[in-house]
Motif scaffolding. Structure first.
Motif, PDB file in Angstrom:
ATOM      1  N   SER A 173     -27.685  24.496 -34.927  1.00 60.61           N
ATOM      2  CA  SER A 173     -28.178  25.559 -35.828  1.00 60.61           C
ATOM      3  C   SER A 173     -27.031  26.337 -36.437  1.00 60.61           C
ATOM      4  O   SER A 173     -27.112  27.558 -36.653  1.00 60.61           O
ATOM      5  CB  SER A 173     -29.130  26.510 -35.079  1.00 60.61           C
TER       6      SER A 173
ATOM      7  N   ASN B 122     -24.438  27.363 -35.162  1.00 61.57           N
ATOM      8  CA  ASN B 122     -23.931  28.418 -34.292  1.00 61.57           C
ATOM      9  C   ASN B 122     -22.570  27.970 -33.758  1.00 61.57           C
ATOM     10  O   ASN B 122     -22.453  26.966 -33.069  1.00 61.57           O
ATOM     11  CB  ASN B 122     -24.905  28.654 -33.149  1.00 61.57           C
TER      12      ASN B 122
ATOM     13  N   ASN C  47     -20.827  29.096 -31.466  1.00 58.60           N
ATOM     14  CA  ASN C  47     -20.715  29.179 -30.001  1.00 58.60           C
ATOM     15  C   ASN C  47     -21.500  28.078 -29.308  1.00 58.60           C
ATOM     16  O   ASN C  47     -21.601  28.075 -28.086  1.00 58.60           O
ATOM     17  CB  ASN C  47     -21.198  30.549 -29.513  1.00 58.60           C
ATOM     18  N   ASP C  48     -22.070  27.127 -30.127  1.00 59.43           N
ATOM     19  CA  ASP C  48     -22.904  26.092 -29.509  1.00 59.43           C
ATOM     20  C   ASP C  48     -22.503  24.726 -30.091  1.00 59.43           C
ATOM     21  O   ASP C  48     -23.263  24.075 -30.792  1.00 59.43           O
ATOM     22  CB  ASP C  48     -24.374  26.397 -29.783  1.00 59.43           C
TER      23      ASP C  48
END
Length: 867
Positions: A750, A752, A754-755
């Motif tokens: 998504s 992100n 941090n992912d």
């Protein structure tokens, strides 16, 4: 120390020693020659072979030197057809192939006969041998060739011996001398003493009854010419008061010449002719009468002769006379006047002679036709099959020579090739003191020849001061033409062609038609007829004049329409006021102005033809094109250069911006093919060039390329670097990326940051990744570290927990004694590094070197407690 020497090898010395001890002999049979590997070798007794052998053969001779009984001389002969190598070493081999002796020699090249220089080479090795009787001196007689020295020695020995055959009546040889004058032996030779004795005896034994010409030899005698039947060298005078006939016995019986000066009844020129000259008589008597031959020589240059016979009843009867002279006389020669009959009697009408009759000053009363059967006043050199004659007033004056061919030539017996029939030349002597005035320099003349079909050729030429033909006119009966073979035709009042012959022409070299009058108002001016093989015609040059050193051309002006069917070449300016039609090729060597072409709206080649059309591969070897710059110009070396082929200059109305656009060839000046170039340059100096390289097919563009797709089989480059494309993908290293293994996708869930994740390409499984902060927090939590940035903490933890270096400490000495039994005890972490004071096998008193092992941890060195 001597540079060249011969010595026995170790193996050779051993063989000779063994043969001496065993009572046998060493058989030396062959000699080898070597080049020493390119340098002069030094003989070594340990050698078993030559340094570099190039030739080996059987010995020609092996003997003991005549003056030194312990000198062994080995001789090898190399034939002329063997060679092509240097000789620097020699070796002697025995029948078993063992190298007995070796030597070096003065460097010498042995040529081979095929190289253009050959020689018979004799090599000798002289070897000092103490046990020379242990060496066999026999050589295979089938391989021996007698050298010059050998033959000379044998001949010298033979000459000193008495081993010669005795002389016989049929052969030379040794004889024994003998002084006897009464011996009848045919094998003994008389000495000078015996010869003198016999000669003295002969001098006293002339028979008293011997006579010479009926004259006794009892005293010295004097022989006259009559005694030996010879003519006296004294010319007798005639008593003309008593002698009135030339056949008078007082004259005809005299053998030697008689001087006469009177009138005679039987003179060939009449009884009243006063003769002054000589009379020669040859007569012979026999029982029934006599015969005589008389020759009368008058001092005015006349010679008469007659032959007759004599009988007592009839007197003299003469037989050689002709109707012109009485009493049997015939005239042989007259230097003052010669008739045709005189020439015939002299042999002029006969063939096969080359008599010189230059002393004849007059040729009178000759019939209108004289057959020349021999050369009159022969020149120095007479060409085979020709007769040469010369007519001149006197020596060293201008004269005329004429030549006529011999052999049978007629209308029914014509020669097989064009053959010269003769010539008439006018000549002058080379110098006033020339000993051979007949071979003077030719001024000019006329010659004739005949064709195999019977047509005639007449040539008239004039020569320069060296005798070289400078101007020649040839009248040819076969081609019905008059040709100027040499020189230039310079008519003073023009040349008029036939007014009725439609083929009236003026021809040039090689029968080329220059001007043809068609007798219908049209005149053709052409260069040459077409070649029968290639069909290519010559070139027509207008205003073209040739000097001895330079070519001068003038302008060409044509005021009326001009049609050129083949090729027109204008050396300088060419101006055409009216139209010009060219069906072939127009060449302007130095430019030209053609009104029709300059006024045209376009330029066009011949419809249906495209010069040079074909494959790419033939464009260099067959360099044709509608417009071409032919081969000839060479670009400068080591300097870049641009040569335009086609160029146009244009500008915009009101604005200017003049620009020259051209297509041409760009050369770098180095070892590289020229590049095709499109070049543009503005009037401000701004310039750009687009290059096409034939070597690698690359295209050089100075700016951007705008438009649709760009296709390239070798890729697209930017500033020398190839641009990435689907056909040329970058490597992970090139874009600083992780090399792909089985990962098909990497990204962020998504979006992100941090992912992060990666997708496994085989199982399509998603692998979740940790960020750096997440990893730091997890490690900090597990180690109970508070610092969020773990790099310093991890570094400090590693320094405190791990050994980062190892070394040995300072040295100490540990001694052992007999009391300790040689046992040495070390402390914890110590190592043996050496020993001192050890004598023999006694280790009980050794001084042992010991060092402590240390390691570096947590910023300091720590001694190891144990190992």
């Amino acid at each position: 120390m001597a540079t060249y020497k011969a010595l026995l090898t170790t193996a050779g010395a051993a063989k000779i020693a063994a043969a001496t001890a065993g009572g046998t002999q060493v058989k030396i049979t062959r000699m080898a020659v070597g080049d020493g590997g390119g340098k002069l070798p030094r003989p070594d007794p340990k050698q078993t072979k030559l340094v570099n052998e190039v030739y080996r053969a059987n010995l020609n001779r092996l003997s003991i030197d005549a003056k030194n009984s312990n000198y062994l001389v080995a001789e090898l002969v190399i034939q002329p057809d063997v060679g092509g190598f240097w000789m620097r070493e020699m070796g002697l081999y025995d029948a078993d192939g063992v190298l007995i002796a070796v030597s070096n020699m003065a460097e010498s090249y042995k040529p081979q006969l095929a190289e253009g220089s050959g020689r018979l080479q004799t090599l000798r090795m002289v070897l000092i041998v103490s046990e020379i009787e242990s060496i066999a001196l026999s050589i295979d007689g089938s391989t021996v060739m007698a050298t010059k020295d050998y033959v000379d020695d044998k001949l010298a020995a033979h000459e000193k011996s008495r081993n010669h055959p005795d002389g016989t009546l049929t052969a030379k040889g040794f004889v024994q001398l003998n002084s006897s004058v009464s011996s009848t032996s045919e094998t003994l030779a008389a000495t000078p003493k015996a010869v003198k004795t016999a000669n003295d005896n002969a001098n006293t034994r002339v028979p008293a009854t011997r006579k010479v010409n009926n004259k006794a030899l009892s005293a010295d005698i004097t022989l006259t010419s009559e005694d030996v039947g010879a003519m006296s060298n004294l010319m007798l005078a005639t008593d003309t008061t008593k002698v009135k006939r030339l056949d008078d016995p007082s004259i005809i019986d005299v053998t030697n010449p008689i001087s006469i000066s009177a009138t005679f009844e039987d003179h060939p020129l009449g009884a009243s002719y006063v003769v002054a000259g000589q009379l020669h008589n040859w007569r012979r008597y026999w029982a029934a009468g006599a015969a005589a031959y008389q020759r009368l020589i008058n001092n005015d240059g006349q010679i008469f002769e007659r032959i007759g016979s004599y009988t007592a009843a009839a007197g003299w009867k003469w037989y050689l006379g002709d109707s012109a002279y009485p009493f049997g006389w015939r005239k042989v020669f007259d230097s003052g006047s010669m008739t045709l009959a005189d020439l015939t009697r002299l042999g002029v009408a006969q063939s096969g002679n080359n008599a010189d009759i230059t002393s004849m000053s007059k040729l009178t009363s000759i019939a209108s036709s004289v057959k020349m059967g021999m050369n009159l006043e022969v020149a120095s050199t007479i060409q085979a099959n020709y007769r040469v004659g010369i007519m001149r007033a006197g020596d060293y004056e201008a004269y005329m020579s004429f030549t006529s061919r011999t052999g049978k030539v007629s209308a029914e017996n014509l020669p097989s090739t064009l053959t010269s029939m003769g010539n008439v030349y006018f000549r002058v002597p080379n110098t006033l003191t020339d000993t051979d005035p007949h071979a003077g320099r030719a001024l000019g003349g006329i010659s004739s020849a005949i064709y195999p079909a019977g047509e005639g050729v007449m040539r008239m030429d004039a020569r320069d001061e060296t005798g070289t033909i400078k101007a020649r006119i040839v009248c040819d009966g076969q081609t019905d033409s008059v040709q100027i073979a040499n020189g230039v035709l310079r008519p003073e009042s023009g040349i008029t062609l036939s007014s009725t012959n439609a083929n009236s022409v003026i021809r040039g070299r090689n029968d080329a038609v220059i001007l043809r009058d068609h007798n219908n108002g049209n005149v053709t001016l052409s260069a040459s007829v077409k070649d029968a093989g290639s069909g290519v015609g010559g070139t027509l040059y207008l205003g073209y004049n040739r000097d001895t050193a330079n070519i001068y051309t003038s302008a060409v002006s044509v005021d009326s329409p001009l049609t050129v069917n083949a090729k027109m070449v204008a050396e300088q300016a060419a101006t055409f006021s009216d139209s010009i039609t060219v069906k072939g090729e127009v060449a302007f060597t130095k430019g030209g102005s053609v009104g029709y072409l300059e006024g045209a709206n376009h330029y066009a080649t011949k419809a249906g033809a495209w010069e040079g059309a074909g494959g790419f591969s033939s464009q260099y070897t067959q360099p044709n094109a509608p417009f071409i710059v032919p081969y000839g110009y060479r670009a400068p070396k080591d300097v870049s250069s641009y040569a335009p082929i086609a160029k146009g200059v244009i500008q915009t109305t009101s604005y200017g911006y003049g620009t020259a656009v051209s297509f041409g060839a760009y050369t770098s000046g180095g070892k590289k093919f020229a590049s095709a170039a499109i070049h543009a340059i503005g009037d401000s100096g701004v310039t750009q060039a687009w290059l096409f390289d034939p070597t690698d097919g690359s295209f050089s563009c100075p700016g951007s390329i705008n438009g649709g797709n760009i296709y390239s089989s070798l890729g697209i480059y930017e500033q020398g670097q190839r641009v990435y494309s689907p056909n040329y993908r970058p490597t992970p290293e090139a874009i600083n990326a992780i090399a792909r293994d089985t990962c098909s996708t990497a990204g962020f869930v998504s979006a992100n940051a941090n992912d992060p994740y990666m997708r496994h390409s085989t199982s399509n499984a998603v692998v979740i990744l940790s960020t750096r902060d997440q990893l730091n927090n997890e490690i900090a939590a597990s180690r109970n570290w508070a610092n969020a940035d773990l790099r310093n903490d991890i570094y400090n933890w590693c320094r405190q927990s791990f050994v980062t270096a190892v070394r040995l400490g300072s040295e100490r000495v540990q001694a052992s004694t007999n009391d300790s039994g040689g046992v040495v005890s070390l402390g914890g972490g110590e190592l043996f590094t050496g020993a001192a004071g050890v004598g023999g096998s006694d280790f009980n008193r050794a001084q042992w070197r010991v060092r402590q092992l240390q390691y570096f941890i947590n910023g300091q060195w720590v001694a190891a407690g144990s190992i």
